[in-house]
Design an enzyme around this catalytic site. Structure first.
Site, PDB file in Angstrom:
ATOM      1  N   TYR A  91      32.275  14.121 -87.394  1.00 56.38           N
ATOM      2  CA  TYR A  91      30.823  14.226 -87.550  1.00 56.38           C
ATOM      3  C   TYR A  91      30.296  15.258 -86.567  1.00 56.38           C
ATOM      4  CZ  TYR A  91      27.620  11.895 -90.621  1.00 56.38           C
ATOM      5  OH  TYR A  91      26.845  11.604 -91.697  1.00 56.38           O
ATOM      6  N   THR A 263      27.540  32.258-101.470  1.00 54.04           N
ATOM      7  CA  THR A 263      28.563  31.218-101.508  1.00 54.04           C
ATOM      8  C   THR A 263      29.805  31.796-100.843  1.00 54.04           C
ATOM      9  OG1 THR A 263      29.499  31.968-103.600  1.00 54.04           O
ATOM     10  CG2 THR A 263      27.732  30.322-103.736  1.00 54.04           C
ATOM     11  N   LYS A 266      33.221  32.160-104.341  1.00 58.19           N
ATOM     12  CA  LYS A 266      33.332  32.979-105.551  1.00 58.19           C
ATOM     13  C   LYS A 266      34.285  34.150-105.250  1.00 58.19           C
ATOM     14  CE  LYS A 266      29.063  31.074-107.366  1.00 58.19           C
ATOM     15  NZ  LYS A 266      27.644  31.248-107.736  1.00 58.19           N
ATOM     16  N   ARG A 272      34.647  25.911-101.129  1.00 60.99           N
ATOM     17  CA  ARG A 272      33.331  25.735-101.741  1.00 60.99           C
ATOM     18  C   ARG A 272      32.307  25.581-100.629  1.00 60.99           C
ATOM     19  NH1 ARG A 272      34.249  25.478-106.630  1.00 60.99           N
ATOM     20  NH2 ARG A 272      32.018  25.539-106.929  1.00 60.99           N
TER      21      ARG A 272
HETATM   22  C1  LIG Z   1      26.617  30.323-107.674  1.00 62.95           C
HETATM   23  C2  LIG Z   1      25.225  30.689-107.348  1.00 62.95           C
HETATM   24  C3  LIG Z   1      24.404  29.836-106.581  1.00 62.95           C
HETATM   25  C4  LIG Z   1      24.748  28.409-106.246  1.00 62.95           C
HETATM   26  O1  LIG Z   1      25.941  28.098-105.669  1.00 62.95           O
HETATM   27  P1  LIG Z   1      26.457  26.573-105.706  1.00 62.95           P
HETATM   28  O2  LIG Z   1      27.510  26.558-104.655  1.00 62.95           O
HETATM   29  O3  LIG Z   1      26.939  26.292-107.083  1.00 62.95           O
HETATM   30  O4  LIG Z   1      25.296  25.701-105.340  1.00 62.95           O
HETATM   31  C5  LIG Z   1      23.148  30.293-106.230  1.00 62.95           C
HETATM   32  N1  LIG Z   1      22.709  31.501-106.601  1.00 62.95           N
HETATM   33  C6  LIG Z   1      23.457  32.334-107.345  1.00 62.95           C
HETATM   34  C7  LIG Z   1      22.908  33.675-107.714  1.00 62.95           C
HETATM   35  C8  LIG Z   1      24.734  31.952-107.752  1.00 62.95           C
HETATM   36  O5  LIG Z   1      25.456  32.784-108.502  1.00 62.95           O
END
Ligand SMILES: *Cc1c(COP(=O)(O)O)cnc(C)c1O
Length: 452
Positions: A91, A263, A266, A272
């Protein structure tokens, strides 16, 4: 822009106080090697075969098909190791040196490293590595800069905006007054004259640039100019291209935007999670908007995994990867056009390809189903400037981040375009062909189907 590498110097003022208040907490050196970390897949199989089987089946599914979901990637074994580590137990509410929990000395070092690496990688003055997701990063950016009821100008959702850019089903559309800009029907490119007109007419508090499906680079300088002229803040939501930016294969919004949201999972290929970058002047507001405003304890296993991913993204190998992702997407786009699809904007500058399948008398959902049946996994997406229903308003969205991680290059992209063309036409035998191609490029070479 100067690169301040220490997260601590930008964080809550309490940090310094807490540092000096509890000097005994600071270990002189990390503890001795405790042996192998306890993550144990064999134990999972013995204890909970039901879940273990599903995990194994999903691992096999990812390796057996061609993964073209544009938001996905194969993160490294090093990142996976951190995610399965006992850091998951810790935590850590607050920031390094100013936590609400004891025993945070080592995770403090970890978070400082993660933030320093992110700031250095992107040339930002300040990084916050705690957002649990991309959406959480966007929420925190709005919380730092806006009040409920403020007007925000962002890409309209049917044109490629994200849920957090004003969907009525999302906090953004409920708490803020979103105005949507779009693309030029002739070119498919962002219509900057429209962005400027809307900004002048509505005087938004913030302008958001970033998209889930637009395959070209935003003109960050143009957005900055419009924001300056109309007194708006500029928020760049670079969730998709952040990995390309890290690898020098896409322009960076960092010199232009007040806040950059991203993020880490990606193209960036980390765990994640979300990331925020900003200048020193906004650092405290951004930090408070994440914790305590919108989140509780940071997930330290994810923060540590982000640090590993930032380390990987700073290498020459990742630069080559990012450039190959774009080269692959261009070849895939060309191949799809030869298969009779109408590729949005006529091509791509990124990892993304979106295409209309109406020429094959399909809508996006049917196309996605046919591709899935042939082992080709991809998404549907909204297509702007369509005639009203019953004409199809969806197309397909593909990305090359995952297949490029697997080592596929231009010849494989040509092959994937052929497989897609055959699948969309409903020809049989696609699944075997996709499995054969995928089998030649295992995402985790040397890791057997047992998942060990
Ligand atoms: C993927 C994405 C998000 C959100 O990401 P999460 O991890 O799914 O919450 C926000 N904005 C854009 C432009 C994205 O492509």
């Amino acid at each position: 822009m100067p690169v301040t590498t220490s997260h601590r110097t930008e964080s809550a003022a309490a940090a310094a106080a807490a540092d000096t208040a509890r000097p005994d907490d600071v270990p002189e050196r990390p503890p001795a090697d405790p042996g192998a970390p306890p993550a144990d897949f064999g134990a999972l199989r013995r204890q909970d075969p039901e879940i273990a089987d599903l995990v194994l089946a999903e691992t096999a599914r990812q390796a057996a098909g061609i993964q073209l979901v544009a938001a996905e990637n194969f993160t490294s074994p090093a990142v996976l190791a951190v995610l399965g580590s006992p850091l998951a137990n810790k935590y850590a509410e607050g920031y390094p040196g100013a936590r609400h929990h004891g025993g945070c000395e080592l995770v403090d070092m970890t978070e400082r490293l993660a933030a320093e690496r992110a700031a250095a990688l992107f040339g930002a003055e300040h990084a916050n590595v705690q957002p649990h997701s991309g959406s959480a990063a966007v929420l925190a950016a709005y919380a730092a800069l806006l009040r409920p009821g403020d007007t925000v100008l962002a890409m309209a959702l049917p044109q490629g905006g994200h849920l957090t850019h004003g969907s009525r089903a999302n906090f953004s559309g409920r708490w803020f007054d979103f105005i949507g800009y779009g693309t030029d029907p002739a070119t498919g490119l962002i219509d900057y004259a429209q962005v400027r007109d809307l900004a002048r007419a509505h005087r938004p508090k913030a302008i958001v640039c970033g998209s889930i499906s637009h395959p070209r680079h935003p003109d960050y300088a143009a957005f900055r100019e419009i924001a300056d002229e109309t007194g708006a803040c500029l928020i760049a939501d670079a969730a998709h291209p952040m990995g390309l930016i890290a690898g020098g294969a896409a322009p960076s919004p960092v010199p232009y935007a007040d806040v950059v949201c991203a993020t880490t999972h990606k193209v960036l290929r980390g765990p994640r999670g979300g990331l925020l970058l900003c200048g020193a002047g906004l650092a405290e507001r951004i930090d408070r908007a994440v914790f305590p405003f919108s989140q509780g304890g940071a997930q330290m296993h994810t923060v540590a995994a982000k640090a590993v991913a930032f380390g990987e993204a700073a290498t020459d190998a990742f630069r080559s990867y990012a450039h190959q992702v774009v080269a692959n997407a261009r070849v895939l786009a060309g191949g799809l056009a030869r298969q009779g699809l109408e590729v949005t904007t006529g091509g791509t500058d990124t990892h993304l390809v979106t295409a209309d399948v109406a020429g094959l008398r399909l809508d996006g959902r049917t196309a996605r189903g046919r591709c899935a049946a042939a082992g080709l996994v991809l998404d549907t997406c909204a297509l702007p400037h369509r005639p009203p229903p019953p004409a199809p308003t969806t197309g397909i969205r593909l990305g090359t981040a995952a297949v490029t991680t697997q080592g596929m290059r231009e010849p494989e992209m040509e092959r994937i375009a052929e497989l897609l063309g055959a699948a969309l036409r409903g020809r049989p035998g696609g699944r075997e062909a996709a499995a054969e191609l995928a089998g030649a490029f295992p995402p985790y070479p040397g890791v057997g189907p047992s998942g060990q």
